[in-house]
Scaffold this motif. Structure first.
Motif, short mmCIF file in Angstrom:
data_model
loop_
_atom_site.label_atom_id
_atom_site.label_comp_id
_atom_site.label_asym_id
_atom_site.label_seq_id
_atom_site.Cartn_x
_atom_site.Cartn_y
_atom_site.Cartn_z
N LEU A 59 -8.59 27.78 23.48
CA LEU A 59 -8.39 28.91 22.36
C LEU A 59 -6.64 29.23 23.98
N GLN A 60 -6.78 29.11 24.77
CA GLN A 60 -5.43 29.28 25.87
C GLN A 60 -4.58 28.40 25.70
N ALA A 61 -4.56 27.65 25.52
CA ALA A 61 -4.21 25.83 25.20
C ALA A 61 -2.62 26.70 23.96
N CYS A 62 -3.65 27.53 22.92
CA CYS A 62 -3.07 27.54 21.71
C CYS A 62 -2.26 29.19 21.91
N PHE A 63 -3.04 30.09 23.08
CA PHE A 63 -2.30 31.65 22.58
C PHE A 63 -2.49 31.97 24.77
N PRO A 64 -1.49 31.40 25.47
CA PRO A 64 -1.59 31.33 26.19
C PRO A 64 -1.14 32.77 27.53
N GLU B 89 -11.91 36.82 27.93
CA GLU B 89 -11.62 37.26 26.28
C GLU B 89 -11.57 35.28 25.69
N ALA B 90 -11.32 34.92 26.28
CA ALA B 90 -10.60 32.98 25.69
C ALA B 90 -12.36 33.00 25.39
#
Length: 469
Positions: free
Chosen positions: A127-132, A138-139
């Motif tokens: 998820l963090q790769a998609c939404f830095p 939170e992820a």
């Protein structure tokens, strides 16, 4: 009548009555195909071409052979579900006895929680790769919330989610393969020669890794097949559906990982895949994160059943229904979430390494379980005895099984190759871990011989534990 998926699953660790048996082998195919299409499987496949240094051809062959070998053992456990109608670890009382099965079941719970925590971290990385801009906490919380509903609602929701994943994650994996193969040409001529340049060590390490991936499902594969109608046909189709679903799903995702591994250079596999997918990255990574959430829910669900198995051992007069399963599920969810968010990164890495070592305790269990079920008992057990306060026909403990279990662990030690410990034989083989194979080969004949000797010599007058061997 089958309960609707809007309610909590009523059944827990007790035998599924014949009137509540339902489902088809197709359901088992999707429940093992879909959840294998996740980022963890991709990362595992990437080890073949990164850490183990294989060419793409060698990597794919090793991954296929390993999945096929491990899948056979996994699917043999699946066929036990329709016959006995109980979760896998309850059935272990038939081999180890009432109290003899407790330590093994407790270790399995520990493994489930560890896998769940690791999955939360890996899903959050996607998820963090998609939404830095998304924080780690939170992820992880998002993945945890996606995992919670199927784990709480139980069997039917998990199967429904798996059918959805089969479509969504299947499409995502083919998008990954198509995008990478068309745009990046990852197979130069130098990588097309099988076993070039002394690749045998990496080949064997990859094969072992893939085999252990499948065998890791053994302690809970029957949990998903226990609802099928009883009968030889259900047993046969349970084997075929679980084998084909798990092997094909794992191979598809691991193949993506092997290809990405050739192109990852210094990047982490998740970041490399995100870069390679370009504009398709966000929807694909989101779908694969959904996949890891459902796989996580299976770990928690089966961990709850195993936890209830341990509890019922010491409180045989208490009936553990849906409320007990709900409570234990919530406890396991909180434990996994706490480990993933509150512990230091180094602790999580160390715990993951510990989980690798923990896998070695499963191998002799699977060898004893399958030998006892298929060779000694031919699938015939007194299920009612599993729940009796004295263990019924199987007693408090079975000495041959416990001795062979310990032996199966000991013989693995020289052959182990993990981050925490590497045995002398494994070092001599260049880090190849053949411990699982050694245990699977040695334990069954010794167990058969010990069972026959013990029952003839030690139990001549009978104590209700004998069978026709």
């Amino acid at each position: 009548m089958m309960e609707t998926i809007s309610t909590l699953e009523a059944e827990t660790i007790y035998p599924i009555p014949s009137e509540r048996r339902h489902g088809t082998a197709r359901d088992l195919f999707t429940v093992w195909f879909g959840p294998n299409l996740m980022m963890l499987t991709v990362v595992t496949g990437a080890l073949a071409t990164t850490v183990f240094g294989l060419s793409l051809t060698s990597a794919l062959i090793a991954l296929l052979l390993g999945n096929l070998v491990g899948g056979i053992f996994m699917a043999l456990h699946a066929a036990q579900g329709p016959r006995l109608g109980v979760p896998q670890m309850i059935q272990s009382r038939g081999q180890f006895g009432l109290f003899g099965a407790v330590p093994i079941t407790a270790l399995i719970v520990l493994m489930y929680v560890g896998f769940a925590a690791s999955n939360l971290v890996l899903g959050a990385e996607g998820l963090q790769a998609c939404f830095p801009g998304l924080g780690r906490f939170e992820a992880i919380l998002v993945i945890q919330l996606l995992s919670a509903a199927p784990a709480i609602l139980g069997y039917h929701i998990i199967h429904t989610a798996a059918r959805l994943l089969t479509v969504l994650c299947g499409l995502a994996m083919f998008v990954c393969l198509g995008q990478v193969m068309m745009l990046h040409a990852p197979v130069p001529a130098a990588h097309a020669i099988l076993m070039a340049g002394g690749e045998w060590t990496g080949f064997l390490r990859t094969l072992s890794l893939a085999a252990l991936w499948q065998i890791a499902y053994a302690p809970y594969v029957s949990d998903s097949s226990r609802y099928l109608p009883a009968g030889p046909e259900s047993e046969k189709y349970a084997f075929l559906a679980c084998f084909s679903g798990s092997v094909s799903g794992s191979m598809l995702a691991m193949s993506v990982g092997a290809v990405v591994g050739l192109l990852a250079t210094e990047q982490h596999v998740v970041q490399a895949l995100t870069s390679l997918l370009g504009g398709a990255a966000v929807p694909v990574i989101l779908v694969l994160s959904l996949g890891i959430a459902v796989a996580n829910s299976m770990n928690v669900y089966c961990g709850a059943l195993s936890s209830l198995t341990v509890a019922q051992t010491f409180t045989p007069d208490r009936h553990y229904g849906r409320s007990a399963r709900l409570f234990i599920t919530l406890v396991l969810l909180v434990l996994a979430f706490g480990m993933a968010t509150l512990m230091a990164d180094r602790f999580m890495a160390t715990y993951s390494e510990f989980l690798e070592l923990l896998m070695s305790v499963m191998i002799p269990w699977t060898a004893i379980n399958l030998t006892d079920y298929y060779i000694l008992h031919h699938g015939e057990y007194d299920v009612a005895s599993f729940f009796k306060r004295d263990g019924g026909l199987y007693g408090y403990y079975n000495v041959p099984a416990l001795l062979c279990y310990l032996l199966g662990i000991v013989v693995q030690i020289p052959f182990l190759s993990t981050a925490l410990y590497t045995g002398g034989v494994a070092r001599a083989l260049g880090g190849v871990d053949l411990s699982w194979l050694v245990s699977l080969i040695l334990v069954p004949p010794i167990y058969i011989a010990m069972e026959r000797y013990f029952r003839v010599r030690v139990l001549p007058k009978g104590n209700g534990h004998e069978t026709s061997l």
